[in-house]
Motif scaffolding. Structure first.
Motif, PDB file in Angstrom:
ATOM      1  N   VAL A   1     -10.037  24.557 -27.627  1.00 40.57           N
ATOM      2  CA  VAL A   1     -10.137  24.126 -26.247  1.00 40.57           C
ATOM      3  C   VAL A   1      -9.044  24.862 -25.477  1.00 40.57           C
ATOM      4  O   VAL A   1      -7.923  25.006 -25.978  1.00 40.57           O
ATOM      5  CB  VAL A   1      -9.925  22.594 -26.158  1.00 40.57           C
TER       6      VAL A   1
ATOM      7  N   ILE B   1      -5.880  25.683 -23.369  1.00 42.32           N
ATOM      8  CA  ILE B   1      -4.635  24.918 -23.261  1.00 42.32           C
ATOM      9  C   ILE B   1      -4.531  24.232 -21.905  1.00 42.32           C
ATOM     10  O   ILE B   1      -3.938  23.152 -21.790  1.00 42.32           O
ATOM     11  CB  ILE B   1      -3.402  25.801 -23.560  1.00 42.32           C
TER      12      ILE B   1
ATOM     13  N   THR C   1      -6.118  20.841 -22.152  1.00 45.37           N
ATOM     14  CA  THR C   1      -5.259  19.909 -22.872  1.00 45.37           C
ATOM     15  C   THR C   1      -4.124  19.410 -21.977  1.00 45.37           C
ATOM     16  O   THR C   1      -3.860  18.208 -21.907  1.00 45.37           O
ATOM     17  CB  THR C   1      -4.675  20.584 -24.129  1.00 45.37           C
TER      18      THR C   1
ATOM     19  N   ALA D   1      -3.498  15.624 -20.430  1.00 47.94           N
ATOM     20  CA  ALA D   1      -2.237  14.936 -20.689  1.00 47.94           C
ATOM     21  C   ALA D   1      -1.605  14.460 -19.377  1.00 47.94           C
ATOM     22  O   ALA D   1      -1.138  13.316 -19.281  1.00 47.94           O
ATOM     23  CB  ALA D   1      -1.279  15.854 -21.436  1.00 47.94           C
TER      24      ALA D   1
ATOM     25  N   PRO E   1      -3.146  10.216 -29.294  1.00 45.13           N
ATOM     26  CA  PRO E   1      -3.327  11.604 -29.761  1.00 45.13           C
ATOM     27  C   PRO E   1      -2.825  11.828 -31.194  1.00 45.13           C
ATOM     28  O   PRO E   1      -3.430  12.592 -31.950  1.00 45.13           O
ATOM     29  CB  PRO E   1      -2.515  12.427 -28.767  1.00 45.13           C
TER      30      PRO E   1
ATOM     31  N   GLN F   1      -4.947  21.508 -31.878  1.00 43.27           N
ATOM     32  CA  GLN F   1      -5.051  21.467 -30.417  1.00 43.27           C
ATOM     33  C   GLN F   1      -6.325  20.743 -29.984  1.00 43.27           C
ATOM     34  O   GLN F   1      -6.318  19.990 -29.015  1.00 43.27           O
ATOM     35  CB  GLN F   1      -5.028  22.882 -29.849  1.00 43.27           C
ATOM     36  N   ASN F   2      -7.415  20.946 -30.705  1.00 41.52           N
ATOM     37  CA  ASN F   2      -8.655  20.245 -30.373  1.00 41.52           C
ATOM     38  C   ASN F   2      -8.508  18.747 -30.612  1.00 41.52           C
ATOM     39  O   ASN F   2      -9.031  17.934 -29.839  1.00 41.52           O
ATOM     40  CB  ASN F   2      -9.811  20.800 -31.188  1.00 41.52           C
TER      41      ASN F   2
ATOM     42  N   ILE G   1      -5.698  17.009 -30.430  1.00 43.63           N
ATOM     43  CA  ILE G   1      -4.831  16.487 -29.365  1.00 43.63           C
ATOM     44  C   ILE G   1      -5.632  16.307 -28.076  1.00 43.63           C
ATOM     45  O   ILE G   1      -5.515  15.287 -27.388  1.00 43.63           O
ATOM     46  CB  ILE G   1      -3.622  17.416 -29.143  1.00 43.63           C
ATOM     47  N   THR G   2      -6.466  17.295 -27.754  1.00 40.45           N
ATOM     48  CA  THR G   2      -7.289  17.202 -26.547  1.00 40.45           C
ATOM     49  C   THR G   2      -8.237  16.024 -26.624  1.00 40.45           C
ATOM     50  O   THR G   2      -8.399  15.275 -25.648  1.00 40.45           O
ATOM     51  CB  THR G   2      -8.078  18.515 -26.350  1.00 40.45           C
TER      52      THR G   2
ATOM     53  N   TYR H   1      -6.229  12.844 -25.981  1.00 35.82           N
ATOM     54  CA  TYR H   1      -5.953  12.620 -24.557  1.00 35.82           C
ATOM     55  C   TYR H   1      -7.216  12.233 -23.795  1.00 35.82           C
ATOM     56  O   TYR H   1      -7.169  11.396 -22.897  1.00 35.82           O
ATOM     57  CB  TYR H   1      -5.293  13.836 -23.919  1.00 35.82           C
TER      58      TYR H   1
END
Length: 111
Positions: A19, A21, A24, A28, A68, A89-90, A92-93, A96
């Motif tokens: 995804v 940044i 993300t 957030a 997350p 990263q995906n 975490i996204t 959020y």
């Protein structure tokens, strides 16, 4: 007849799909704004500052850190035991995004 693919680029592993940044970071920031949204109004209404700060610290930390982190932990577990390839990263996204949806649901329920 079938031809063998001798292109060396096709034999290399595909790069991970991430995804962007910006998405993300945007989620957030949006989750932080939503999590903090009602506390200014509570202070203006005359609620005790200590109680508002204690409640805000619990709620904001839950939606900004815990949710997350649970998604990242789940991704790591799936990667290890299931052989999945879920990028951090995906995860975490998605955490959020879930936080934003949960906060909006709570806000809609109590408005």
């Amino acid at each position: 007849m079938s031809e063998l693919n001798t292109n060396p680029k096709s034999l290399s592993p595909k790069p991970p799909s991430l995804v962007p940044i910006g998405v993300t970071i945007g989620l957030a920031v949006f989750a932080l704004v939503l999590a903090l949204a009602g506390y200014g109004f509570r202070l203006l209404a005359g609620h005790d500052v200590g109680a508002v700060v204690r409640h805000a610290s619990v709620v904001v930390s839950f939606f900004m850190i815990v949710v997350p982190a649970l998604f990242v932990g789940g991704a790591k577990i799936l990667n290890k035991f299931n052989g999945a390839n879920i990028q951090t990263q995906n995860a975490i996204t998605l955490g959020y995004l879930t936080s934003v949806v949960a906060i909006l649901t709570i806000m809609g329920r109590y408005s």
